[in-house]
Design a protein around this motif. Sequence first.
Motif: not given
Length: 420
Positions: A218-236
């Motif tokens: 089946e299609n995979p589950s959709v999930y929200k990932y995020n990456v943060s550094g010293t200056n805040g979030t750099c990836l959603l």
Amino acid sequence: MAAPGGARRQPLLLLLLAGLMHCASAMFEVQENGNGTTCIMANFSAAFLTNYNTRSGPKNVTFELPSDAKVLNSSSCGKENASNPSLMIAFGRGHTLTLNFTRNATRYNVQMMSFVYNLSDTEIFPNASSNGSMTAESITNIMADINKKYRCVNSNQIHMDSVTVTFHDVTIQAYLSNNTFSKEETRCEQDGPSPTTPPKPPHPSPSPPHPSPSPEPENPSVYKYNVSGTNGTCLLARMGLQLNITYKKKDNTTVTGVFNINPNKTRASGSCTAQLVTLELQSGSVTPLVFQFGMNASSSRFFLQGIQVNMTLPDARDPTFKATNSSLRALQATVGSSYKCNTEEHIQVTEAFSVNIFEVWVQAFQVEGDKFGSVEECQLDENNMLIPIAVGGALAGLVLIVLIAYLIGRKRSHAGYQTI
């Protein structure tokens, strides 16, 4: 390639619908010098989405492979142990699309595709800040069994540096044995399995092994990932991930395994730098799956630059599977904006490894308030919008025609009576 037919007068509705449809497929052939034997045949239509710099900033432009595109004499059938076959198609003012083929004992594929585009062509690239030729290239997922044609009716995107090529209604075959397309075909993943399966002979003869698809999960589950550094979030990144891996089992048969990434069993981490954003996922036997996003400072655009995987396959002849590609150009959008695509995207990483991404919504580098910025839709979603527009236009036109016919008939019926 045949020239387009003469112009005909068409009703307004048909002209509207024609403008909404993809351009017609075109046939291209490569022949051996001297004997006229055909070694490559291709029939497809293609659209190019290109990002280039103008005097007022970066700009996207979309254009199609025109009907007067020509096969260049520099196309080649290749030479055994010396060079590989290639199809080179030229159009416009110095634009060239090249498909380079390779093969092994059982399959052939378009190993590398390149596109050379001339920014001096002001009709396609108005107000370009430079006038030179640019080159973009990428590996592809176009592959088929030897002595079979590759067939793909649905859209298939190839992502390259600043260029995305979308193919429609594709039939390609290289290493031809009888100067024409084979009756047998290998269908692309976008089309799913072939609609018909030839019957098995009562006494099958041995044949070389070829990849056997695993039952598709089946299609995979959709999930929200995020990456943060010293200056805040750099990836959603909101997406569902599915891995396709071709490998040899312990009994020496070749299979294609399909593996979903389960967010509930996945640990996410990453890093942020000025030029590179990394998302690293650890999930069961996947140790790890890495996505790297780069940025083009001159055009202020981010893109998926690299994918790396290290995975354990217990039933494989070699249980440790590794693959990496750091020259991808996928999921592109302007820095500060987000890239979104509801349509499933297929990214070919290596010949043996690809990733299906479902309902992707991603933004890298500049993320304000941990929220996605303004959306830049993918071309696949834009193409899918044409179908309801075309159907709606056709229905509206049909209602209009019926209404006009009714009014004309009513007027004529009244005209047939005389006043006494």
